[in-house]
Write a protein that holds these residues in place. Structure first.
Motif, mmCIF file in Angstrom:
data_model
loop_
_atom_site.group_PDB
_atom_site.id
_atom_site.type_symbol
_atom_site.label_atom_id
_atom_site.label_comp_id
_atom_site.label_asym_id
_atom_site.label_seq_id
_atom_site.Cartn_x
_atom_site.Cartn_y
_atom_site.Cartn_z
ATOM 1 N N SER A 96 29.349 40.524 28.436
ATOM 2 C CA SER A 96 29.665 40.430 29.855
ATOM 3 C C SER A 96 30.812 41.398 30.146
ATOM 4 O O SER A 96 31.571 41.777 29.239
ATOM 5 N N THR A 97 30.941 41.767 31.385
ATOM 6 C CA THR A 97 31.994 42.704 31.771
ATOM 7 C C THR A 97 33.367 42.157 31.399
ATOM 8 O O THR A 97 34.206 42.876 30.844
ATOM 9 N N ARG A 98 33.574 40.893 31.687
ATOM 10 C CA ARG A 98 34.881 40.284 31.409
ATOM 11 C C ARG A 98 35.179 40.218 29.907
ATOM 12 O O ARG A 98 36.286 40.542 29.457
ATOM 13 N N THR A 99 34.206 39.808 29.116
ATOM 14 C CA THR A 99 34.394 39.725 27.666
ATOM 15 C C THR A 99 34.641 41.110 27.079
ATOM 16 O O THR A 99 35.520 41.294 26.232
ATOM 17 N N PHE A 100 33.882 42.073 27.560
ATOM 18 C CA PHE A 100 34.075 43.437 27.082
ATOM 19 C C PHE A 100 35.474 43.939 27.412
ATOM 20 O O PHE A 100 36.158 44.515 26.554
ATOM 21 N N ALA A 101 35.916 43.720 28.644
ATOM 22 C CA ALA A 101 37.242 44.191 29.064
ATOM 23 C C ALA A 101 38.342 43.559 28.210
ATOM 24 O O ALA A 101 39.281 44.241 27.794
ATOM 25 N N ARG A 102 38.232 42.265 27.947
ATOM 26 C CA ARG A 102 39.231 41.588 27.113
ATOM 27 C C ARG A 102 39.215 42.132 25.688
ATOM 28 O O ARG A 102 40.262 42.409 25.098
ATOM 29 N N THR A 122 42.459 48.333 22.035
ATOM 30 C CA THR A 122 42.998 49.647 22.401
ATOM 31 C C THR A 122 44.302 49.607 23.181
ATOM 32 O O THR A 122 44.894 50.660 23.436
ATOM 33 N N ASP A 123 44.736 48.451 23.608
ATOM 34 C CA ASP A 123 45.926 48.300 24.454
ATOM 35 C C ASP A 123 45.812 49.024 25.789
ATOM 36 O O ASP A 123 46.807 49.466 26.359
ATOM 37 N N THR A 124 44.600 49.187 26.271
ATOM 38 C CA THR A 124 44.370 49.791 27.580
ATOM 39 C C THR A 124 43.069 49.238 28.144
ATOM 40 O O THR A 124 42.284 48.627 27.431
ATOM 41 N N THR A 125 42.845 49.484 29.426
ATOM 42 C CA THR A 125 41.605 49.039 30.046
ATOM 43 C C THR A 125 40.514 50.076 29.805
ATOM 44 O O THR A 125 40.815 51.248 29.546
ATOM 45 N N PRO A 126 39.253 49.663 29.921
ATOM 46 C CA PRO A 126 38.175 50.642 29.766
ATOM 47 C C PRO A 126 38.277 51.804 30.758
ATOM 48 O O PRO A 126 38.063 52.956 30.387
ATOM 49 N N MET A 127 38.652 51.516 32.011
ATOM 50 C CA MET A 127 38.753 52.579 33.011
ATOM 51 C C MET A 127 39.878 53.555 32.697
ATOM 52 O O MET A 127 39.708 54.772 32.816
#
Length: 84
Positions: free
Chosen positions: A8-14, A20-25
């Motif tokens: 899920s988008t949320r699980t992936f982002a977490r 990586t200590d950063t967001t995907p964007m």
């Protein structure tokens, strides 16, 4: 990216942030700017071409992201760091 990872988008982002200590964007924008820097240093490609190639859309959008990340304009960066 989340769909590709079958999360899920949320699980992936977490998970991404934990690794990586950063967001995907932010990571993606950094990768795009790094590629743009490489092209500015090694080619005579136009700003328009580089913005399209790196996925940053319009030249104005590219300039905005580039300046925010590097503190300089693409043209000034090219003048300073060109190797060709």
């Amino acid at each position: 990216m989340a769909a590709h990872a079958r999360l899920s988008t949320r699980t992936f982002a977490r998970s991404f942030a934990a690794e990586t200590d950063t967001t995907p964007m932010k990571w993606l924008n950094t990768a795009r700017i790094d590629r743009a820097r490489e092209l500015l240093e090694t080619t005579h490609a136009t700003i328009s071409h580089i913005s399209q190639t790196c996925g940053l859309g319009t030249p104005a959008n590219f300039r905005q992201h580039f300046r925010r990340t590097t503190g300089t304009t693409p043209s000034e960066y090219r003048q300073t760091f060109t190797t060709t």
